[in-house]
Design a protein around this motif. Structure first.
Motif, short mmCIF file in Angstrom:
data_model
loop_
_atom_site.label_atom_id
_atom_site.label_comp_id
_atom_site.label_asym_id
_atom_site.label_seq_id
_atom_site.Cartn_x
_atom_site.Cartn_y
_atom_site.Cartn_z
N ASP A 189 12.75 32.37 71.02
CA ASP A 189 14.47 32.17 69.76
C ASP A 189 14.58 30.67 70.71
O ASP A 189 15.23 29.86 69.94
N VAL A 190 14.52 30.53 71.49
CA VAL A 190 15.60 28.70 72.49
C VAL A 190 14.32 28.17 71.71
O VAL A 190 14.83 26.80 71.03
N ALA A 191 13.15 27.73 71.49
CA ALA A 191 12.34 26.84 70.42
C ALA A 191 12.15 27.04 69.17
O ALA A 191 12.83 25.70 68.45
N ALA A 192 12.74 27.96 68.51
CA ALA A 192 12.98 27.71 66.64
C ALA A 192 14.75 27.30 66.93
O ALA A 192 14.33 26.21 66.31
N ARG A 193 15.32 27.84 68.19
CA ARG A 193 16.50 27.23 67.22
C ARG A 193 16.45 25.51 67.63
O ARG A 193 17.38 25.03 67.13
N ALA A 194 15.67 25.20 68.78
CA ALA A 194 15.62 23.79 68.96
C ALA A 194 15.13 23.06 68.13
O ALA A 194 14.87 21.46 68.08
N GLY A 195 13.82 23.50 67.79
CA GLY A 195 12.81 22.47 67.19
C GLY A 195 12.21 22.16 67.85
O GLY A 195 11.41 21.08 67.34
N VAL A 196 11.62 22.40 68.77
CA VAL A 196 10.30 22.17 69.99
C VAL A 196 9.66 23.43 70.45
O VAL A 196 9.30 24.35 70.19
N GLY A 197 8.67 22.59 70.37
CA GLY A 197 8.19 23.19 71.51
C GLY A 197 7.75 24.46 71.62
O GLY A 197 8.81 24.37 73.16
N VAL A 198 6.99 25.48 71.97
CA VAL A 198 7.04 26.51 73.50
C VAL A 198 6.47 25.92 74.48
O VAL A 198 7.46 26.04 75.47
N ARG A 199 5.98 24.62 74.84
CA ARG A 199 5.14 24.48 75.42
C ARG A 199 6.01 23.48 76.13
O ARG A 199 6.37 23.21 77.53
N THR A 200 6.92 22.69 75.53
CA THR A 200 8.01 21.99 75.69
C THR A 200 9.45 22.33 76.64
O THR A 200 9.68 22.21 77.57
N ILE A 201 9.59 24.40 76.05
CA ILE A 201 10.60 24.91 76.75
C ILE A 201 10.06 25.15 77.44
O ILE A 201 10.40 24.87 79.11
#
Length: 218
Positions: A58-70
């Motif tokens: 959810d955070v990755a989708a909202r932030a527009g970044v990759g899951v690995r970055t999260i």
């Protein structure tokens, strides 16, 4: 030429290790800071919308970044918690608008409760979410204790001009009555509106203060 009878020596030259270009380093730092800001904003938005424990996806989708970055950012929960807390507490400072006590308890006590109602209502989703991570992030535990002490001192400042030094029972009772936990109970389990919850707290606090005044006169 090599002298007769001597073995040829091979001289190994050190090859300089190329340093990361300064511009590339700056770009990496800026990108990391940008991703951190996007992730904090995403968590803020999700929690504000009612998500107690936002998922990585959810955070990755909202932030527009990759899951690995999260995952890289979530390895440092302390920093993320501090960044989110700074954002929320900055908003709280604008909402609370504290004013010096007037010296009239009938005005100061309702004014204190009105400020707390605004602050608690704003903090409600963040405190619920923070409770999930509280045992994992020492900063959140320390911050809760600091806020509790600050609220208690604010209440003491309002009460002391009107009561003798031995008003400990009143202080303890009002400290509990006007706590975030009481506000959460009124808004959640008892399902009162914010306006109604504030009215209930004002009435109860004034009754306790009146009883304490009556006790002092005896």
């Amino acid at each position: 030429m090599t002298a007769p009878g001597r073995a040829r020596r091979t001289v190994l030259k050190k090859t300089p290790v190329p340093l990361l270009d300064e511009a590339a380093q700056d770009g990496r730092v800026l990108r990391g800071a940008r991703n951190h800001a996007l992730i904090v904003q995403a968590i803020y938005d999700l929690v504000r919308a009612g998500s107690v424990e936002p998922t990585v996806e959810d955070v990755a989708a909202r932030a527009g970044v990759g899951v690995r970055t999260i995952f890289r950012q979530f390895n440092d929960l302390e920093t993320l918690s501090r960044s989110l807390s700074e954002r929320v507490l900055g908003e709280v400072a604008e909402i609370s608008c504290p004013t010096p006590p007037s010296g009239r308890l009938g005005e100061d006590l309702p004014a204190l409760i009105a400020r707390r109602a605004r602050v608690f209502e704003h903090l409600l989703p963040f405190r619920r979410s923070g409770r999930v991570m509280r045992h994992r992030v020492m900063f959140l535990q320390e911050q809760d204790a600091q806020v509790t002490r600050m609220l208690r001192e604010g209440l003491r400042t309002v009460l002391l001009p009107h009561f003798r030094e031995d008003c400990d029972d009143l202080l303890e009772a009002l400290d509990l009555l006007l706590s975030f936990e009481a506000w959460e109970r009124l808004r959640g389990q008892q399902k009162l509106s914010a306006v109604r919850a504030e009215q209930v707290l004002v009435t109860a606090a004034q009754m306790l203060a009146a009883a304490a005044h009556a006790h002092q006169r005896t």
